[in-house]
Design a protein around this motif. Structure first.
Motif, PDB file in Angstrom:
ATOM      1  N   ALA A 146      -5.069   5.659  12.774  1.00  0.00           N
ATOM      2  CA  ALA A 146      -5.349   6.678  11.755  1.00  0.00           C
ATOM      3  C   ALA A 146      -6.628   7.414  12.114  1.00  0.00           C
ATOM      4  CB  ALA A 146      -5.471   6.029  10.378  1.00  0.00           C
ATOM      5  N   ASP A 147      -7.588   6.657  12.618  1.00  0.00           N
ATOM      6  CA  ASP A 147      -8.831   7.192  13.179  1.00  0.00           C
ATOM      7  C   ASP A 147      -9.420   6.081  14.043  1.00  0.00           C
ATOM      8  OD1 ASP A 147     -10.290   5.417  11.479  1.00  0.00           O
ATOM      9  OD2 ASP A 147     -10.222   6.896   9.865  1.00  0.00           O
ATOM     10  N   GLU A 148     -10.650   6.220  14.462  1.00  0.00           N
ATOM     11  CA  GLU A 148     -11.228   5.223  15.367  1.00  0.00           C
ATOM     12  C   GLU A 148     -11.387   3.849  14.725  1.00  0.00           C
ATOM     13  OE1 GLU A 148     -14.854   6.636  17.032  1.00  0.00           O
ATOM     14  OE2 GLU A 148     -13.894   8.245  18.178  1.00  0.00           O
ATOM     15  N   GLN A 149     -11.518   3.814  13.408  1.00  0.00           N
ATOM     16  CA  GLN A 149     -11.754   2.540  12.720  1.00  0.00           C
ATOM     17  C   GLN A 149     -10.532   1.992  11.983  1.00  0.00           C
ATOM     18  OE1 GLN A 149     -14.174   5.192  12.205  1.00  0.00           O
ATOM     19  NE2 GLN A 149     -15.212   4.281  13.977  1.00  0.00           N
ATOM     20  N   HIS A 150      -9.450   2.778  11.926  1.00  0.00           N
ATOM     21  CA  HIS A 150      -8.312   2.366  11.097  1.00  0.00           C
ATOM     22  C   HIS A 150      -6.985   2.529  11.829  1.00  0.00           C
ATOM     23  CE1 HIS A 150     -11.492   3.287   8.158  1.00  0.00           C
ATOM     24  NE2 HIS A 150     -10.942   2.318   7.432  1.00  0.00           N
ATOM     25  N   MET A 151      -6.042   1.651  11.460  1.00  0.00           N
ATOM     26  CA  MET A 151      -4.708   1.649  12.054  1.00  0.00           C
ATOM     27  C   MET A 151      -3.671   1.923  10.961  1.00  0.00           C
ATOM     28  SD  MET A 151      -2.792   1.039  14.799  1.00  0.00           S
ATOM     29  CE  MET A 151      -3.902   0.161  15.912  1.00  0.00           C
ATOM     30  N   ILE A 152      -2.647   2.728  11.322  1.00  0.00           N
ATOM     31  CA  ILE A 152      -1.488   2.886  10.442  1.00  0.00           C
ATOM     32  C   ILE A 152      -0.554   1.722  10.728  1.00  0.00           C
ATOM     33  CG2 ILE A 152       0.455   4.339   9.771  1.00  0.00           C
ATOM     34  CD1 ILE A 152      -1.146   6.712  11.034  1.00  0.00           C
ATOM     35  N   CYS A 153      -0.266   0.934   9.714  1.00  0.00           N
ATOM     36  CA  CYS A 153       0.561  -0.254   9.875  1.00  0.00           C
ATOM     37  C   CYS A 153       1.811  -0.134   9.010  1.00  0.00           C
ATOM     38  CB  CYS A 153      -0.215  -1.514   9.496  1.00  0.00           C
ATOM     39  SG  CYS A 153      -1.679  -1.773  10.518  1.00  0.00           S
ATOM     40  N   ARG A 154       2.952  -0.458   9.590  1.00  0.00           N
ATOM     41  CA  ARG A 154       4.212  -0.380   8.852  1.00  0.00           C
ATOM     42  C   ARG A 154       4.646  -1.764   8.394  1.00  0.00           C
ATOM     43  NH1 ARG A 154      10.118   1.023  11.345  1.00  0.00           N
ATOM     44  NH2 ARG A 154       9.735  -1.076  12.167  1.00  0.00           N
ATOM     45  N   PHE A 155       4.939  -1.876   7.103  1.00  0.00           N
ATOM     46  CA  PHE A 155       5.481  -3.087   6.507  1.00  0.00           C
ATOM     47  C   PHE A 155       6.866  -2.750   5.955  1.00  0.00           C
ATOM     48  CE2 PHE A 155       0.979  -3.630   6.606  1.00  0.00           C
ATOM     49  CZ  PHE A 155       0.741  -4.987   6.737  1.00  0.00           C
ATOM     50  N   VAL A 156       7.868  -3.564   6.321  1.00  0.00           N
ATOM     51  CA  VAL A 156       9.249  -3.233   5.996  1.00  0.00           C
ATOM     52  C   VAL A 156       9.888  -4.360   5.194  1.00  0.00           C
ATOM     53  CG1 VAL A 156      11.484  -2.521   6.932  1.00  0.00           C
ATOM     54  CG2 VAL A 156       9.383  -1.956   8.176  1.00  0.00           C
ATOM     55  N   THR A 157      10.559  -3.988   4.115  1.00  0.00           N
ATOM     56  CA  THR A 157      11.361  -4.950   3.360  1.00  0.00           C
ATOM     57  C   THR A 157      12.826  -4.795   3.760  1.00  0.00           C
ATOM     58  OG1 THR A 157      11.692  -3.412   1.509  1.00  0.00           O
ATOM     59  CG2 THR A 157       9.787  -4.900   1.402  1.00  0.00           C
ATOM     60  N   SER A 158      13.648  -5.716   3.328  1.00  0.00           N
ATOM     61  CA  SER A 158      15.079  -5.654   3.632  1.00  0.00           C
ATOM     62  C   SER A 158      15.859  -6.332   2.524  1.00  0.00           C
ATOM     63  CB  SER A 158      15.377  -6.346   4.966  1.00  0.00           C
ATOM     64  OG  SER A 158      15.337  -7.762   4.822  1.00  0.00           O
ATOM     65  N   TRP A 159      17.164  -6.430   2.745  1.00  0.00           N
ATOM     66  CA  TRP A 159      18.021  -7.134   1.801  1.00  0.00           C
ATOM     67  C   TRP A 159      17.600  -8.587   1.646  1.00  0.00           C
ATOM     68  CZ3 TRP A 159      20.336 -11.456   3.678  1.00  0.00           C
ATOM     69  CH2 TRP A 159      20.396 -11.580   5.073  1.00  0.00           C
ATOM     70  N   ALA A 160      16.886  -9.122   2.654  1.00  0.00           N
ATOM     71  CA  ALA A 160      16.536 -10.545   2.656  1.00  0.00           C
ATOM     72  C   ALA A 160      15.148 -10.831   2.100  1.00  0.00           C
ATOM     73  CB  ALA A 160      16.644 -11.092   4.079  1.00  0.00           C
ATOM     74  N   THR A 161      14.356  -9.814   1.797  1.00  0.00           N
ATOM     75  CA  THR A 161      13.001 -10.023   1.293  1.00  0.00           C
ATOM     76  C   THR A 161      13.036 -10.678  -0.088  1.00  0.00           C
ATOM     77  OG1 THR A 161      12.262  -8.055   2.498  1.00  0.00           O
ATOM     78  CG2 THR A 161      10.807  -8.902   0.771  1.00  0.00           C
ATOM     79  N   THR A 162      12.163 -11.653  -0.304  1.00  0.00           N
ATOM     80  CA  THR A 162      12.131 -12.381  -1.568  1.00  0.00           C
ATOM     81  C   THR A 162      10.799 -12.182  -2.283  1.00  0.00           C
ATOM     82  OG1 THR A 162      11.216 -14.394  -0.586  1.00  0.00           O
ATOM     83  CG2 THR A 162      13.623 -14.157  -0.559  1.00  0.00           C
ATOM     84  N   GLU A 163      10.804 -12.534  -3.547  1.00  0.00           N
ATOM     85  CA  GLU A 163       9.560 -12.521  -4.318  1.00  0.00           C
ATOM     86  C   GLU A 163       8.534 -13.459  -3.688  1.00  0.00           C
ATOM     87  OE1 GLU A 163       8.826 -10.691  -6.884  1.00  0.00           O
ATOM     88  OE2 GLU A 163      10.702 -10.036  -7.808  1.00  0.00           O
TER      89      GLU A 163
END
Length: 345
Positions: A314-331
């Protein structure tokens, strides 16, 4: 280690697996001419409210994109995509390998703009060297996009109007189709989409199946001998029942849409969790892909306990991170993620 890396890191949904097991000892015809494939195709046509649709099962997303694009285009034709499109970035040149140029135009949070498409085509048809260029024959979009965003119905309709004006086919990559249709702000449905493109596919690999995608040609317009084209591209299973049985399960009692909506509900809860912890987002995604901006030091700590995608700086100090849910994601998965984040901060 808990994983939010992608939406195909689990096996099959239990009901899909049960259907595979209960049919396992039964014999069938091969190459997709089995009773379950026939039944699944009819169920998909019913879900699309389109009797004239032609449905084919292929092995995976890249094979599907390469096969459909090559099958629908003449040898001298090219396909237009947003520059972030999967065929332009993440498919190892599979389209170009078949001899078709990929023409990339600007994207906006992953989406193509109809006016920019029209501007490009206006330039193309008026260029004095037009006959020396790869001839555009198709427009490719993804639903949802690589950035978890979705086209509204009017946006697709506007693109389709440009396609019709310039005799371009519109092909929609639906590897995550279920999660796009289930998004809370979506106004696109399968029946609507069937009337507003020339071909699309319904992703199974990322939405509850072990593997497989269902291609839908919307106007009885499948390329001649498309079965042979599928085989040429290595996208045909000898045991075609494998995909047929899975889609038969997915399109029974709305399972496909039910499990897709579950992933969206989990993503919304995950988004709220990041907001509560005062994280910011790279963009607003209504689907199962969430893009969070994290401090580089936090990323290093977090990746010791959680799998996620490092999307880019995102800049020199920060990263864009992807978090993905699916049909299998639970509480429980979300609670574990929250606990790890709180301990890491």
């Amino acid at each position: 280690m808990i994983s939010f890396e992608c939406d195909y890191n689990n096996g099959a949904h239990p009901q899909v697996m049960h259907h595979l097991l209960e049919t396992n000892d039964l014999q069938s015809l091969t190459y997709g001419f089995d009773e379950w494939s026939d039944r699944a195709k009819e169920k998909i046509k019913q879900a699309c409210l389109c009797d004239q649709a032609q449905v084919y099962f292929l092995t995976g997303g890249t094979q599907t994109n390469a096969t459909v694009i090559d099958g629908m285009l003449e040898s001298y034709q090219a396909v237009i995509t947003a520059d972030t499109g999967h065929i332009n970035v993440h498919e190892a040149g599979a389209i170009e390998r078949s001899g078709h140029r990929v023409i990339a135009i600007p994207s906006h949070t992953g989406k193509m703009d109809a006016k920019e498409l029209a501007d490009y085509m206006d330039w193309f048809v008026h260029d004095e060297s037009t006959e020396h260029l790869a001839q555009p024959g198709m427009v490719y979009i993804t639903f949802p996009t690589e950035y978890g965003t979705i086209y509204q119905a009017k946006e697709i309709d506007d693109i389709y109007e440009v396609c019709k004006q310039y005799d371009l086919k519109l092909f929609v990559d639906g590897a995550r189709m279920g999660y796009g249709l289930a998004a809370f702000n979506a106004d696109v449905t399968l029946p609507w989409l069937t009337q507003h493109c020339d071909a699309f596919y319904i992703g199974g690999t990322k939405v509850g199946a072990l593997c497989g995608e269902a291609v839908v040609f919307t106007h009885h317009n499948a390329p001649k001998h498309f079965f042979s084209i599928i085989k040429q591209h290595g996208a045909l299973l000898a045991k075609g029942r494998l995909t047929g049985v899975q889609f038969d399960a997915l399109f029974t009692d709305n399972l496909y849409f039910t499990i897709a909506r579950h992933a969206i509900e989990m993503a919304e809860k995950m988004k709220k969790m990041f907001e509560d912890l005062e994280f910011t987002f790279y963009l607003d995604s209504p689907t199962n892909q969430q893009f969070v901006i994290l401090d580089n030091e936090l990323v290093k700590k977090l990746e010791q306990k959680v799998l996620f995608t490092h999307w880019g700086p995102a800049d020199e100090q920060h990263m864009i991170c992807r978090f993905v849910t699916s049909w299998a994601t639970t509480e429980e998965d979300l609670a574990t993620l929250r606990q790890i984040l709180q301990e890491t901060l």
